[in-house]
Design an enzyme around this catalytic site. Structure first.
Site: not given
Length: 301
Positions: A113, A205, A273
């Site tokens: 992330s 992602e 996630h």
């Protein structure tokens, strides 16, 4: 992008340093669960005294977070750095870091992330590979398979990993794996912290990004010309994707913005996630197979 140098394999009882280079740490129960996973495995995971500091949405000032990272990286006993959480803030450290002050000894940096900024910059400036993998606040909720993949990879107990998704555009290619969060990656391209994207299989992602916002980011990538450099694209989980009415689906966005590139694309791979988050080494050799919907890779330590 050229293959990077990976750290040596690690073993139980060695020292792991926890750091918080991004958002303020608030999920303490989940953090402790992640710490327990490492310690139950036999590792000496150390937590700095001021990990709980906060400055607004950040885990302390830039200077504090940067010092935490540099001290962990330069600690000769520490073999890996486990990031506490994502959020926002690691890209701010790139304004503070002097790359010459970091040891040239490769060390595992583990996170995903927001940690994308550090993973990509280390690959660019130090030529070293990190691991796009669960942070401490998500590790405890990972299924047994991805936890095992993480430690097997770090401990040199696995030769290769193959992830299975769904082929979107056919073809098979070999390239250098560069995983990251799409929002962070979009803000890194066209800066001096972005690795060379030639010969890259981009693995992306994201979370809480509606299809129209993903469309906007991919359109920006198209304008920069960087998509034309890629060998292939591996798409992980885009969770909590708010959908307005009317809306294109996420798959329709992928097809519309990417299908004319003429490169293999695989979607719905198990990383990102809110679900299984398989470890992806930054800078390893990988094969993307759009015919069979797979991403395969290995780390040669």
């Amino acid at each position: 992008m050229q293959p990077v140098e990976f750290p040596p394999i690690i073993s139980r009882s060695q020292k792991i340093c926890a750091i918080a280079p991004s958002g303020a740490l608030r999920e303490w129960e989940r953090f402790e669960q992640g710490v327990k996973v490492w310690r139950d495995r036999g590792y000496e995971l150390t937590i700095p005294d001021r990990l709980s500091q906060s400055w607004g949405y950040l885990a302390g000032t830039d200077e504090h977070r940067c010092q935490q990272f540099v001290e962990a990286w330069n600690d000769p006993e520490c073999v890996a750095i486990a990031c506490a959480r994502g959020g926002y803030g690691s890209m701010r450290l790139l304004e503070k870091l002097t790359w010459q002050e970091l040891s040239d000894r490769p060390k595992w940096l583990i996170g995903f992330s927001d940690i994308t900024a550090l993973l990509w910059a280390i690959a660019k400036h130090k030529g070293m590979g990190g691991l796009h993998a669960p942070v401490l606040t998500t590790l405890g909720n990972e299924p047994a398979r991805s936890q095992q993949q993480l430690f097997d990879l770090l401990e040199g107990k696995i030769d290769a990993i193959t992830l299975t998704g769904e082929g979107l555009i056919t073809g098979k290619v070999t390239g250098i794996l560069l995983p990251g969060n799409l929002t962070l990656a979009t803000n890194i391209i066209n800066t001096n912290n972005c690795p060379d994207l030639e010969n890259v299989i981009l693995a992306i992602e994201d979370v809480a990004e509606a299809p129209y916002r993903v469309d906007r980011m991919l359109t920006h990538w198209r304008w920069t010309g960087h998509l034309r450099k890629l060998k292939g694209i591996a798409i992980g989980r885009f969770s909590q994707a708010e959908v307005s009415t009317p809306s294109l689906t996420m798959e329709e966005v992928w097809r519309d913005r990417l299908s004319d590139l003429g490169i293999p694309i695989v979607m719905n791979l198990p990383f990102g996630h809110d679900g299984e988050n398989a470890p992806l080494p930054v800078g390893c050799i990988a094969e993307l197979d759009g015919d069979n919907g797979t991403l395969s890779y290995r780390v040669n330590n």
